[in-house]
Design a protein around this motif. Structure first.
Motif, PDB file in Angstrom:
ATOM      1  N   ALA A  76       3.342  36.058  40.860  1.00  0.00           N
ATOM      2  CA  ALA A  76       3.083  34.891  41.564  1.00  0.00           C
ATOM      3  C   ALA A  76       3.164  35.106  42.985  1.00  0.00           C
ATOM      4  CB  ALA A  76       3.886  33.557  40.973  1.00  0.00           C
ATOM      5  N   ALA A  77       2.399  34.625  43.819  1.00  0.00           N
ATOM      6  CA  ALA A  77       2.538  34.597  45.756  1.00  0.00           C
ATOM      7  C   ALA A  77       3.212  33.362  45.848  1.00  0.00           C
ATOM      8  CB  ALA A  77       1.116  34.931  46.125  1.00  0.00           C
ATOM      9  N   LEU A  78       4.183  33.625  46.558  1.00  0.00           N
ATOM     10  CA  LEU A  78       5.194  32.441  47.011  1.00  0.00           C
ATOM     11  C   LEU A  78       4.953  32.263  48.426  1.00  0.00           C
ATOM     12  CD1 LEU A  78       8.470  33.723  45.225  1.00  0.00           C
ATOM     13  CD2 LEU A  78       6.863  32.491  44.295  1.00  0.00           C
ATOM     14  N   TYR A  79       4.946  30.861  48.636  1.00  0.00           N
ATOM     15  CA  TYR A  79       4.964  30.360  50.034  1.00  0.00           C
ATOM     16  C   TYR A  79       5.769  29.165  50.069  1.00  0.00           C
ATOM     17  CZ  TYR A  79       0.202  32.862  49.974  1.00  0.00           C
ATOM     18  OH  TYR A  79      -0.436  33.840  49.965  1.00  0.00           O
ATOM     19  N   VAL A  80       5.973  29.062  51.382  1.00  0.00           N
ATOM     20  CA  VAL A  80       6.803  27.755  51.785  1.00  0.00           C
ATOM     21  C   VAL A  80       6.201  26.853  52.660  1.00  0.00           C
ATOM     22  CG1 VAL A  80       8.955  27.397  53.063  1.00  0.00           C
ATOM     23  CG2 VAL A  80       9.195  29.508  51.898  1.00  0.00           C
ATOM     24  N   TYR A  81       6.461  25.587  52.510  1.00  0.00           N
ATOM     25  CA  TYR A  81       5.650  24.420  53.189  1.00  0.00           C
ATOM     26  C   TYR A  81       6.845  23.387  53.422  1.00  0.00           C
ATOM     27  CZ  TYR A  81       2.679  20.647  54.154  1.00  0.00           C
ATOM     28  OH  TYR A  81       2.028  19.536  55.040  1.00  0.00           O
ATOM     29  N   SER A  82       7.353  23.220  54.748  1.00  0.00           N
ATOM     30  CA  SER A  82       8.576  22.643  54.981  1.00  0.00           C
ATOM     31  C   SER A  82       8.194  21.885  56.520  1.00  0.00           C
ATOM     32  CB  SER A  82       9.578  23.272  55.429  1.00  0.00           C
ATOM     33  OG  SER A  82      10.582  22.719  55.777  1.00  0.00           O
ATOM     34  N   SER A  83       8.769  20.644  56.766  1.00  0.00           N
ATOM     35  CA  SER A  83       8.320  20.136  58.331  1.00  0.00           C
ATOM     36  C   SER A  83       9.134  20.781  59.426  1.00  0.00           C
ATOM     37  CB  SER A  83       8.969  18.805  58.043  1.00  0.00           C
ATOM     38  OG  SER A  83      10.434  18.671  57.779  1.00  0.00           O
ATOM     39  N   GLY A  84      10.077  21.683  59.030  1.00  0.00           N
ATOM     40  CA  GLY A  84      10.556  22.568  59.943  1.00  0.00           C
ATOM     41  C   GLY A  84       9.600  23.716  60.428  1.00  0.00           C
ATOM     42  N   THR A  85       9.897  24.103  61.614  1.00  0.00           N
ATOM     43  CA  THR A  85       8.841  25.053  62.213  1.00  0.00           C
ATOM     44  C   THR A  85       8.466  26.396  61.166  1.00  0.00           C
ATOM     45  OG1 THR A  85      10.256  26.253  63.842  1.00  0.00           O
ATOM     46  CG2 THR A  85       9.069  24.553  64.581  1.00  0.00           C
ATOM     47  N   VAL A  86       7.644  27.029  61.266  1.00  0.00           N
ATOM     48  CA  VAL A  86       7.343  28.352  60.584  1.00  0.00           C
ATOM     49  C   VAL A  86       8.666  29.399  61.017  1.00  0.00           C
ATOM     50  CG1 VAL A  86       6.023  30.554  60.398  1.00  0.00           C
ATOM     51  CG2 VAL A  86       4.994  28.339  60.166  1.00  0.00           C
ATOM     52  N   ARG A  87       8.860  29.193  62.397  1.00  0.00           N
ATOM     53  CA  ARG A  87      10.134  29.988  62.764  1.00  0.00           C
ATOM     54  C   ARG A  87      11.204  29.799  62.183  1.00  0.00           C
ATOM     55  NH1 ARG A  87      11.148  32.160  68.878  1.00  0.00           N
ATOM     56  NH2 ARG A  87      12.776  33.737  68.388  1.00  0.00           N
ATOM     57  N   ASN A  88      11.801  28.497  62.066  1.00  0.00           N
ATOM     58  CA  ASN A  88      12.755  28.046  61.282  1.00  0.00           C
ATOM     59  C   ASN A  88      12.916  28.486  59.863  1.00  0.00           C
ATOM     60  OD1 ASN A  88      14.294  25.201  62.846  1.00  0.00           O
ATOM     61  ND2 ASN A  88      14.932  27.471  62.897  1.00  0.00           N
ATOM     62  N   GLN A  89      11.849  28.527  59.377  1.00  0.00           N
ATOM     63  CA  GLN A  89      11.518  28.821  57.826  1.00  0.00           C
ATOM     64  C   GLN A  89      11.893  30.150  57.581  1.00  0.00           C
ATOM     65  OE1 GLN A  89       7.791  27.291  56.093  1.00  0.00           O
ATOM     66  NE2 GLN A  89       7.849  25.673  57.594  1.00  0.00           N
TER      67      GLN A  89
ATOM     68  N   LYS B 276      -5.893  22.184  53.073  1.00  0.00           N
ATOM     69  CA  LYS B 276      -5.841  23.019  54.070  1.00  0.00           C
ATOM     70  C   LYS B 276      -5.067  24.403  53.794  1.00  0.00           C
ATOM     71  CE  LYS B 276      -5.355  23.897  59.016  1.00  0.00           C
ATOM     72  NZ  LYS B 276      -4.945  22.936  60.308  1.00  0.00           N
ATOM     73  N   ILE B 277      -3.821  24.158  53.091  1.00  0.00           N
ATOM     74  CA  ILE B 277      -2.879  25.150  52.468  1.00  0.00           C
ATOM     75  C   ILE B 277      -3.761  26.102  51.584  1.00  0.00           C
ATOM     76  CG2 ILE B 277      -1.002  25.911  51.259  1.00  0.00           C
ATOM     77  CD1 ILE B 277       0.792  23.521  52.789  1.00  0.00           C
ATOM     78  N   ALA B 278      -4.528  25.439  50.339  1.00  0.00           N
ATOM     79  CA  ALA B 278      -5.123  25.974  49.525  1.00  0.00           C
ATOM     80  C   ALA B 278      -6.054  27.083  49.954  1.00  0.00           C
ATOM     81  CB  ALA B 278      -5.813  25.065  48.497  1.00  0.00           C
ATOM     82  N   SER B 279      -6.924  26.639  51.027  1.00  0.00           N
ATOM     83  CA  SER B 279      -7.879  27.360  51.621  1.00  0.00           C
ATOM     84  C   SER B 279      -7.258  28.661  52.309  1.00  0.00           C
ATOM     85  CB  SER B 279      -8.812  26.399  52.711  1.00  0.00           C
ATOM     86  OG  SER B 279      -9.696  27.272  53.700  1.00  0.00           O
ATOM     87  N   ALA B 280      -6.086  28.391  53.122  1.00  0.00           N
ATOM     88  CA  ALA B 280      -5.685  29.566  53.418  1.00  0.00           C
ATOM     89  C   ALA B 280      -4.975  30.549  52.384  1.00  0.00           C
ATOM     90  CB  ALA B 280      -4.299  28.855  54.235  1.00  0.00           C
ATOM     91  N   ILE B 281      -4.579  30.024  51.358  1.00  0.00           N
ATOM     92  CA  ILE B 281      -4.082  30.895  50.580  1.00  0.00           C
ATOM     93  C   ILE B 281      -5.020  31.595  49.861  1.00  0.00           C
ATOM     94  CG2 ILE B 281      -2.909  30.921  48.143  1.00  0.00           C
ATOM     95  CD1 ILE B 281      -1.049  28.719  49.232  1.00  0.00           C
ATOM     96  N   GLY B 282      -6.302  31.081  49.547  1.00  0.00           N
ATOM     97  CA  GLY B 282      -7.539  31.469  48.918  1.00  0.00           C
ATOM     98  C   GLY B 282      -7.573  31.390  47.432  1.00  0.00           C
ATOM     99  N   LEU B 283      -6.768  30.437  46.918  1.00  0.00           N
ATOM    100  CA  LEU B 283      -7.105  29.851  45.557  1.00  0.00           C
ATOM    101  C   LEU B 283      -7.576  28.716  45.293  1.00  0.00           C
ATOM    102  CD1 LEU B 283      -3.509  31.598  44.326  1.00  0.00           C
ATOM    103  CD2 LEU B 283      -5.879  32.346  43.813  1.00  0.00           C
ATOM    104  N   PRO B 284      -8.074  28.430  44.217  1.00  0.00           N
ATOM    105  CA  PRO B 284      -8.444  27.073  43.689  1.00  0.00           C
ATOM    106  C   PRO B 284      -7.059  26.066  43.545  1.00  0.00           C
ATOM    107  CG  PRO B 284      -9.329  28.623  42.306  1.00  0.00           C
ATOM    108  CD  PRO B 284      -8.136  29.398  43.040  1.00  0.00           C
ATOM    109  N   ALA B 285      -7.365  24.984  44.063  1.00  0.00           N
ATOM    110  CA  ALA B 285      -6.337  24.101  44.119  1.00  0.00           C
ATOM    111  C   ALA B 285      -5.390  24.017  42.629  1.00  0.00           C
ATOM    112  CB  ALA B 285      -6.515  22.596  44.024  1.00  0.00           C
ATOM    113  N   GLU B 286      -6.238  23.899  41.406  1.00  0.00           N
ATOM    114  CA  GLU B 286      -5.468  23.875  40.279  1.00  0.00           C
ATOM    115  C   GLU B 286      -4.762  25.435  39.913  1.00  0.00           C
ATOM    116  OE1 GLU B 286      -9.656  25.412  39.444  1.00  0.00           O
ATOM    117  OE2 GLU B 286      -8.687  23.908  41.023  1.00  0.00           O
ATOM    118  N   ARG B 287      -4.554  26.128  40.621  1.00  0.00           N
ATOM    119  CA  ARG B 287      -4.129  27.401  40.541  1.00  0.00           C
ATOM    120  C   ARG B 287      -2.637  27.381  41.211  1.00  0.00           C
ATOM    121  NH1 ARG B 287      -6.491  33.039  40.307  1.00  0.00           N
ATOM    122  NH2 ARG B 287      -4.409  33.415  39.359  1.00  0.00           N
TER     123      ARG B 287
END
Length: 228
Positions: A118-131, A167-178
């Motif tokens: 599984a590819a792992l991603y982070v989505y947070s209100s903190g900046t990418v740099r903080n993450q 937008k994130i799904a598009s960037a990841i390149g996977l269908p939403a249901e995956r």
């Protein structure tokens, strides 16, 4: 089958207290001095954006610092505040004053999901740099190698907006249901579901956001299996 897992930080991978007491506290103590020291360089866009958002075009650096501290204390997800926090805390992480704090079940679960493909991603209100710093300077050892990418308010949008998840799904390149999203906030789960994602809520002891139907809720990453 799930191809990607997107994880929130505050209340999900990490105690809310560790974010608000450590990162917020570090930022609050250093904000005024940092703005004064960096007024003509890194802080210039922050000063301009804060004046615009606050409707105070003539605010000086001291006033800007007070505005940002007020937003910080109210947990306002304002872009200039998050940018300042990211830059200020970067110094703390690199100097050893700050560390990413994680619930004990998180590192082994992330490692297992990563090993399973599984590819792992982070989505947070903190900046990418903080993450990135939060995972790179994790107490107990870096977790950065497990993470494929990071998203924040600037790169994806607000966490309660379905369009952000599209937008994130598009960037990841996977269908939403995956894509599986893990968060402690019901409104965020609602938005992800509206975008077609699968979700699981985290209901951890001592965290502020109570669970809400119709989502499935667990209290540990050990009860999440992306292969299901």
């Amino acid at each position: 089958m799930i191809g990607a897992v997107v994880i929130d930080i505050e209340g999900t991978t990490s105690p809310t207290s560790s974010v608000r007491e450590d990162l917020y506290g570090y930022t609050r103590e250093r904000l005024a001095a940092w703005l004064a020291e960096h007024g003509s360089a890194a802080a210039a866009p922050i000063l301009a954006a804060t004046r615009r958002l606050a409707g105070r075009p003539n605010a000086d650096t001291a006033e800007i610092a007070e505005i940002l501290r007020t937003w910080l204390d109210s947990d306002v997800k304002a872009e200039p505040l998050k940018t300042a926090q990211g830059l200020i805390c970067a110094e703390g992480f690199r100097g050893g004053a700050l560390h990413g704090e994680f619930f004990a079940d998180v590192p082994p679960a992330l490692a297992a999901w990563h090993a399973a493909g599984a590819a792992l991603y982070v989505y947070s209100s903190g900046t990418v740099r903080n993450q990135q710093d939060w995972f790179a300077f994790a107490r107990g050892g870096s977790l950065s190698a497990l993470i494929s990418g990071y998203f924040d308010l600037t790169t994806a949008g607000g966490k309660r907006e379905p369009s952000s998840y599209a937008k994130i799904a598009s960037a990841i390149g996977l269908p939403a249901e995956r894509i599986l999203f893990l968060s402690d906030h019901p409104d965020e789960l609602d938005a992800a579901v509206a975008a077609g994602w699968r979700v699981v809520g985290l209901d951890r002891a001592g965290e502020p956001n109570p669970p809400r139907p119709p989502h499935r809720w667990v209290d540990t990453f050990a009860d999440v299996d992306p292969a299901e």
